[in-house]
Scaffold this motif. Structure first.
Motif, PDB file in Angstrom:
ATOM      1  N   ASP A   1      30.925  26.558  31.178  1.00 51.60           N
ATOM      2  CA  ASP A   1      30.689  26.969  32.566  1.00 51.60           C
ATOM      3  C   ASP A   1      29.260  27.502  32.750  1.00 51.60           C
ATOM      4  OD1 ASP A   1      31.778  27.053  35.056  1.00 51.60           O
ATOM      5  OD2 ASP A   1      32.912  28.905  34.774  1.00 51.60           O
ATOM      6  N   LEU A   2      28.773  28.203  31.735  1.00 51.46           N
ATOM      7  CA  LEU A   2      27.447  28.816  31.822  1.00 51.46           C
ATOM      8  C   LEU A   2      26.329  27.774  31.814  1.00 51.46           C
ATOM      9  CD1 LEU A   2      27.986  31.959  29.558  1.00 51.46           C
ATOM     10  CD2 LEU A   2      28.036  31.824  32.050  1.00 51.46           C
TER      11      LEU A   2
ATOM     12  N   VAL B   1      32.856  34.285  37.077  1.00 52.30           N
ATOM     13  CA  VAL B   1      32.611  33.679  35.765  1.00 52.30           C
ATOM     14  C   VAL B   1      32.810  34.749  34.691  1.00 52.30           C
ATOM     15  CG1 VAL B   1      30.914  32.421  34.369  1.00 52.30           C
ATOM     16  CG2 VAL B   1      30.893  32.169  36.838  1.00 52.30           C
TER      17      VAL B   1
ATOM     18  N   LYS C   1      21.495  25.967  37.895  1.00 48.30           N
ATOM     19  CA  LYS C   1      21.383  26.415  39.286  1.00 48.30           C
ATOM     20  C   LYS C   1      20.189  27.341  39.549  1.00 48.30           C
ATOM     21  CE  LYS C   1      26.149  26.326  41.045  1.00 48.30           C
ATOM     22  NZ  LYS C   1      26.070  26.057  42.472  1.00 48.30           N
TER      23      LYS C   1
ATOM     24  N   PRO D   1      25.659  36.655  37.837  1.00 43.14           N
ATOM     25  CA  PRO D   1      26.217  35.331  37.510  1.00 43.14           C
ATOM     26  C   PRO D   1      27.337  34.930  38.481  1.00 43.14           C
ATOM     27  CG  PRO D   1      25.976  36.648  35.523  1.00 43.14           C
ATOM     28  CD  PRO D   1      25.729  37.570  36.675  1.00 43.14           C
ATOM     29  N   ASN D   2      28.180  35.903  38.847  1.00 49.65           N
ATOM     30  CA  ASN D   2      29.288  35.618  39.761  1.00 49.65           C
ATOM     31  C   ASN D   2      28.780  35.312  41.175  1.00 49.65           C
ATOM     32  OD1 ASN D   2      30.930  36.161  37.594  1.00 49.65           O
ATOM     33  ND2 ASN D   2      31.390  38.248  38.211  1.00 49.65           N
TER      34      ASN D   2
ATOM     35  N   VAL E   1      26.408  25.149  33.622  1.00 54.22           N
ATOM     36  CA  VAL E   1      26.285  24.841  35.052  1.00 54.22           C
ATOM     37  C   VAL E   1      25.408  25.901  35.718  1.00 54.22           C
ATOM     38  CG1 VAL E   1      27.562  24.517  37.224  1.00 54.22           C
ATOM     39  CG2 VAL E   1      28.579  23.780  35.053  1.00 54.22           C
ATOM     40  N   LEU E   2      25.663  27.157  35.383  1.00 53.16           N
ATOM     41  CA  LEU E   2      24.885  28.254  35.969  1.00 53.16           C
ATOM     42  C   LEU E   2      23.399  28.105  35.631  1.00 53.16           C
ATOM     43  CD1 LEU E   2      25.804  31.905  36.341  1.00 53.16           C
ATOM     44  CD2 LEU E   2      23.649  31.410  35.237  1.00 53.16           C
TER      45      LEU E   2
ATOM     46  N   ILE F   1      25.818  34.010  41.932  1.00 55.70           N
ATOM     47  CA  ILE F   1      25.161  32.700  41.913  1.00 55.70           C
ATOM     48  C   ILE F   1      26.196  31.572  41.923  1.00 55.70           C
ATOM     49  CG2 ILE F   1      23.744  31.136  40.485  1.00 55.70           C
ATOM     50  CD1 ILE F   1      22.152  33.701  39.648  1.00 55.70           C
ATOM     51  N   MET F   2      27.260  31.748  41.150  1.00 56.05           N
ATOM     52  CA  MET F   2      28.298  30.709  41.069  1.00 56.05           C
ATOM     53  C   MET F   2      29.330  30.818  42.201  1.00 56.05           C
ATOM     54  SD  MET F   2      27.643  28.788  38.393  1.00 56.05           S
ATOM     55  CE  MET F   2      29.060  28.118  37.495  1.00 56.05           C
ATOM     56  N   ASN F   3      29.269  31.957  42.926  1.00 58.84           N
ATOM     57  CA  ASN F   3      30.220  32.231  44.013  1.00 58.84           C
ATOM     58  C   ASN F   3      31.678  32.227  43.545  1.00 58.84           C
ATOM     59  OD1 ASN F   3      30.761  33.003  46.636  1.00 58.84           O
ATOM     60  ND2 ASN F   3      31.018  30.906  47.366  1.00 58.84           N
ATOM     61  N   ARG F   4      31.878  32.685  42.324  1.00 62.57           N
ATOM     62  CA  ARG F   4      33.229  32.871  41.768  1.00 62.57           C
ATOM     63  C   ARG F   4      33.107  33.747  40.522  1.00 62.57           C
ATOM     64  NH1 ARG F   4      33.498  28.967  37.564  1.00 62.57           N
ATOM     65  NH2 ARG F   4      31.969  27.294  37.848  1.00 62.57           N
TER      66      ARG F   4
END
Length: 371
Positions: free
Chosen positions: A344-345, A310, A351, A302-303, A347-348, A305-308
């Motif tokens: 936030d999830l 989460v 993606k 998850p991190n 948004v993931l 994919i989101m590039n941060r």
């Protein structure tokens, strides 16, 4: 006459995806025969299982040595069977340390190799991209950021979306609201990781219950892991309820939060929409070697994919009961924190692509083999 396909999964998550891919191929080409290495899902879809995925359940550089003799025996068996059966294609699913050897055997026999769920070479061992460029005919990627990495090596790669989107039945879980005191425990599917993490999770439970006696702890049992073994490793007097893996997405969705071993399950929990603490412990040597060659800022999918970050990543010394309890309680006790993560999830989820990953891969493989 139908094609004969050898399909090779190296772990339980690969078995799940392999089953879906077999189903998709059979829908397009019903007379396809499947043989190879798989688990319960693939066997249920008609795989002639020469080897079982359950017999290969190791992770890490140093952990592999304990099972080296068994692994070499399995590889010899595959080499022999490929030469005897001469399948029309070999499909490999993830598990690069094992499957690269299978790719080499197939290539030397002139059998085209398709890699479904491309190996995570962007994380480490980028030098091995040349091996794939030579031995693999076509790659199917399930993570959006992989394509750019692989294209720099002039490989044929297709981003097909993430197969977990198909596996999760959104309609049956999206209405489920989290239960106030329900904490989910997901200690992994490999014996080594469960033995390392379960005692730490039980210590975390003891600490958390001291502060909040109403908390309840529930564990999902991975295929091939007995309830007895899970209970042996749960050293806390806090009660633990163990559930079978069948309805795990509804289970995850119903939890306030999850404490999980790093792996595919953390992407599942992110897609389901449940805040998760990611934990992992490897042997000191494996971890040391890993830090020397791993080239990514996160271990959690998850991190990445989101590039941060989460989901927090509690690795090695941080994957202990005290730190896990402290981080979990901080989440539970901060008003609105868990709701913000759930937002936030969403948004993931947007993606990772639309449903139909296995169907897209199946169509491309069958088209390729028909040329």
């Amino acid at each position: 006459m139908g094609k004969k396909i050898w399909i090779n999964a190296g772990e339980t998550s690969g078995d799940l995806h392999g089953g879906k891919l077999m189903e998709a191929i059979a829908a397009i080409a019903p007379d396809t025969e499947f043989c190879g290495m798989g688990g319960q899902e693939m066997r249920a879809k008609g795989l002639d299982a020469v080897l079982r995925v359950e017999d290969l359940s190791v992770m890490g550089f140093t952990e592999v040595f304990g099972k080296l003799f068994d692994i070499l025996k399995m590889l010899r068996k595959i080499k022999h069977e490929l030469a005897q059966r001469k399948p029309d294609a070999v499909i490999l699913i993830d598990a690069p340390e094992f499957n690269f050897r299978v790719a080499k055997y197939a290539y030397n026999l002139g059998i085209p190799v398709y890699y479904y769920i491309s190996p995570k070479l962007w994380a480490w061992r980028t030098g091995r991209a040349k091996f794939i460029a030579k031995h693999v005919k076509r790659l199917f990627s399930i993570l959006p950021f992989e394509v750019e990495f692989y294209r720099q090596f002039n490989m044929e790669i297709d981003y097909i979306g993430n197969p977990l989107v198909d596996v999760i039945d959104w309609a049956s879980i999206d209405h489920i609201t989290p239960e106030k005191n329900k904490i989910g425990i997901l200690p992994g599917s490999r014996k080594k990781e469960i033995e390392a993490l379960m005692p730490q999770f039980s210590r975390a439970a003891s600490i958390m219950v001291q502060e909040n006696p109403e908390l309840e702890f529930h564990c999902i049992q991975a295929p091939g892991i007995s309830q007895e073994r899970l209970r042996e490793l749960w050293t806390s007097p806090v009660p633990l309820q163990i559930h079978s893996p069948e309805n795990r997405y509804s289970f995850m969705r119903s939890c306030l939060m999850l404490i999980a071993a790093s792996g595919t399950v953390t992407l599942e929990s992110a897609l389901v929409g449940t805040p998760t603490l990611i934990t992992y412990q490897l042997s000191k040597l494996t971890f040391f070697l890993g830090t020397k060659i791993i080239k990514v800022p996160y271990v959690g999918l998850p991190n990445l994919i989101m590039n941060r970050e989460v989901f927090p990543e509690l690795l090695q010394e941080d994957a202990n009961g005290d730190v896990v309890a402290q981080r979990a309680l901080a989440w539970i006790n901060t008003t609105g924190k868990l709701d913000a993560i759930r937002k936030d999830l969403e948004v993931l989820r947007s993606k990772v692509g639309k449903p139909g990953a296995a169907n897209r891969a199946a169509k491309l493989i069958i088209e390729d083999l028909s040329k």
